[in-house]
Motif scaffolding. Structure first.
Motif, short mmCIF file in Angstrom:
data_model
loop_
_atom_site.label_atom_id
_atom_site.label_comp_id
_atom_site.label_asym_id
_atom_site.label_seq_id
_atom_site.Cartn_x
_atom_site.Cartn_y
_atom_site.Cartn_z
N ALA A 188 -8.12 -7.06 -11.65
CA ALA A 188 -9.06 -7.89 -12.40
C ALA A 188 -9.76 -7.08 -13.48
CB ALA A 188 -10.09 -8.50 -11.44
N GLY A 209 -9.00 -7.70 -17.34
CA GLY A 209 -10.20 -8.13 -18.06
C GLY A 209 -10.49 -7.23 -19.25
N ASN A 215 -10.83 0.38 -8.51
CA ASN A 215 -9.96 0.12 -7.37
C ASN A 215 -10.29 1.06 -6.21
OD1 ASN A 215 -7.74 0.10 -5.64
ND2 ASN A 215 -6.23 -0.14 -7.26
N LEU A 267 -6.76 -5.88 -5.94
CA LEU A 267 -7.16 -7.08 -6.71
C LEU A 267 -8.32 -6.75 -7.64
CD1 LEU A 267 -6.77 -9.76 -3.89
CD2 LEU A 267 -5.24 -9.31 -5.83
N THR A 268 -9.26 -5.91 -7.16
CA THR A 268 -10.36 -5.49 -8.03
C THR A 268 -9.82 -4.76 -9.25
OG1 THR A 268 -11.66 -5.13 -6.03
CG2 THR A 268 -12.55 -4.22 -8.07
#
Lengths: 68, 564
Positions: free
Chosen positions: B437, B441, B483, B433-434
């Motif tokens: 994102a 982003g 990640n 998820l990191t």
């Protein structure tokens, strides 16, 4: 089953075709050309052939150890 | 005008032959029970050296590659060459990693990365997340194949929506009936036609002054443009961007569902290894195609409507003899349809095995699984077609770039997971998820510029994050690093906090299993869905045993050593 440890050492050879195509900062030049193709481009053709040879060698050594 | 007739005639005849072959594929080495996912989805895992090699070439060296890569070398020169080192680097990695993936998948009956990750880290939630990411990354990849197909069809004279929909429908029906056998058989045809096309192209270059004058004139043309980033060589500040793109793309190959699928269809480990050794032949073919971008530039081929994807089809039209042009168009069209078929099968398998079976119908029979996969594969293909027909096609190209960044984030679980089960399942999810994102982003923050450097849109302007010195770095690799940091950090934290780990249902020797080992043969029954026989066997139906023990037909699993 696992190939004997000795034959698995041959797998380290695979580092050569993995690293060779990534040396682009060193191969970023026109000369020497081959059949008019700049070095930057034909170097990668050479890398592809190198990959075939090295992978084939590693494959054959591993397979032969299986037969023993 | 008669040249045109020959061109179109050859194209139409070849395509008709291909459709017939696709329909016949279901009969090719027809299995006793074609209606299981093992048969439909991975061709019964029985493909030999040749079938595997052609299938891999067909699914990975796609029309998008053959059209988009020369389009980039035509447009900016050396930067487009990234595809060649990227393709070469994957081959030694395939030799090590894909053999391990093949063995563990064979022994456990996995069809997808997501199933493997779920079993390796004891988390079906992680598997589901990986499956969703894989499907989201695959649909725009299918869409860009169809864009390439459209570029070819419109050059032949079949512009508009209907020819594209007709082609998608035909390949969908072939895939629906024959599963992975259809693209495998068509790949052979594609490679023969493609070899002819490359031969013609080589002769064409020789006839028009050879590579010498091609590169000289192309170099002069790049020198005449105001863009400092183009040219026959990389600019001094371009190395980081180039190398991160090479490495990121190469690693992504080990995370895309379709790239694994072709290898899983191989019949034994030696087939996978021999194929790794023979795959660089495709790299040479791709390198030749990439250099044709310079030829098109030197000869002054101009794209239709400013769409660089039409450069290769137009070069073929202008410089090939008309009947050879027909062959080349057929080769490129099939090269678009094969990956579309393989990718949709792979995405469908991911849905069936990591979402449908664990969450919707835990007791699904192999026949039900195959049925679900067949329909989902149709949805994926028509979804992709709808994407390019209803939305601006340029949007699909952006989505495909985003997809590449997304799929890279599954790497710690599906690629490093082949070597180690050290990571904590929750940490992997957090890391993914990191990475997602950070990646999305950054992509959002890249402004889109036109050829002259003017900003035409504020967001999603490619996957190269600009650095201060004029250089750039590939977003996917930055996101992957974020990640990995998150995965390692969270694993240490969770372990220190004593949070319960997932149970690894694979064993070290699973990664070395080969066809013909007796353990494997016995498992074949389990893979094809016979009820578990109570032995401590990590068969696929039992991955979720921990979660589903309440169900009656899992009673037999009680003897399984669940906690070690």
């Amino acid at each position: 089953m696992a190939a004997p440890a000795r034959s698995r050492h041959w797998q380290w050879l695979l580092i050569i075709p993995t690293v060779a195509p990534l040396l682009t900062p060193l191969t970023n030049r026109i000369e020497p050309t081959l059949m008019g193709i700049p070095f930057f481009f034909w170097y990668q053709f050479a890398c592809a052939l190198l990959a075939i040879v090295v992978i084939a060698i590693v494959h054959l050594t591993i397979r032969e150890d299986h037969r023993e | 005008m008669s040249d045109r007739t020959v061109e179109v005639g050859v194209f139409v005849v070849l395509m008709a032959g291909v459709v017939l072959l696709g329909f016949g594929a279901a009969r090719w080495r027809r299995p006793a029970d074609p209606l299981t996912l093992e048969e439909w989805g991975v061709g019964g895992r029985a493909f030999g050296n040749w079938a595997t090699w052609f299938l891999l070439g067909g699914s990975m060296y796609s029309a998008y590659t053959f059209i988009a890569v020369p389009a980039v070398t035509y447009g900016v020169g050396a930067v487009g060459w990234f595809a060649i080192p990227f393709a070469i680097v994957t081959t030694p990695l395939t030799f090590i990693f894909t053999t391990r993936a093949w063995s563990v998948a064979r022994r456990h009956g996995f069809l997808t990365h997501s199933e493997f990750a779920a079993a390796r880290f004891g988390s079906r939630g992680l598997g589901a997340l990986i499956a969703v990411t894989g499907i989201l990354a695959t649909i725009p990849y299918v869409a860009v194949q169809l864009i390439s197909l459209q570029a070819v069809l419109s050059t032949v004279g079949f512009g508009g929506e209907l020819p594209l929909l007709a082609a998608v429908t035909l390949v969908s029906v072939c895939t629906f009936r024959s599963g992975l056998r259809a693209p495998a058989l068509l790949s052979v045809v594609k490679d023969v036609l493609l070899a002819w096309m490359l031969l013609t192209a080589t002769l064409m270059v020789a006839m028009y002054g050879g590579w010498d004058s091609t590169f000289r004139i192309a170099g002069e043309r790049f020198a005449a443009t105001p863009n400092p980033a183009d040219g026959l060589l990389l600019p001094d500040n371009g190395h980081l961007g180039f190398l991160t793109l090479v490495i990121g793309s190469a690693l992504a190959i080990f995370a895309y569902p379709h790239a694994l699928l072709g290898m899983l269809a191989a019949k034994d480990r030696a087939t996978v290894r021999r194929n790794a050794a023979a795959l660089p032949i495709y790299c040479v073919a791709l390198a030749l195609m990439a250099m044709l971008g310079f030829f098109a530039l030197a000869r002054g081929v101009t794209p239709a409507d400013g769409d660089l994807n039409t450069v290769v089809p137009r070069m073929i039209h202008e410089y090939f003899p008309s009947w050879s042009a027909g062959i080349a168009y057929a080769a490129l069209s099939i090269a678009a349809l094969i990956p579309a078929a393989v990718m949709s099968i792979a995405a469908a398998n991911a849905f069936t095995r990591s979402l449908y079976r664990p969450y919707l119908r835990p007791g699904a029979s192999p026949a039900t699984e195959a049925w679900v996969s067949r329909w989902v594969s149709l949805i994926v293909k028509f979804g992709a077609a709808a994407l390019i027909l209803t939305v601006d096609p340029a949007f699909s190209v952006d989505l495909q770039l985003i997809g590449g960044v997304l799929i890279l984030q599954t790497l710690p679980a599906v690629f490093l997971g082949l070597l180690t089960a050290w990571f904590h399942r929750t940490a992997l999810t957090a890391g993914m998820l990191t990475g997602l994102a950070v990646g999305v982003g950054m992509l959002y923050g890249i402004p889109k510029t036109d050829g002259a450097g003017r900003v035409v849109a504020d967001h999603f302007g490619g996957s190269s994050w600009p650095l201060g010195d004029g250089g750039s770095v590939y977003v996917g690799v930055v996101a992957l690093l974020a990640n990995l940091v998150a995965v390692v950090g969270c694993t240490l934290l969770l372990r220190a906090a004593g949070v319960r780990e997932g149970v690894d249902t694979t064993r070290p020797d699973d990664y070395l299993a080969d066809a013909g080992d007796p353990y494997l043969k016995r498992l074949d029954d389990l893979i094809d869905g016979s009820p578990a026989n109570g032995r401590a066997v990590p068969a696929p139906a039992q991955h979720g045993g921990r979660y589903r023990r309440a169900r009656p037909q899992r009673k037999a699993d009680e003897g399984q050593p669940i906690e070690r």
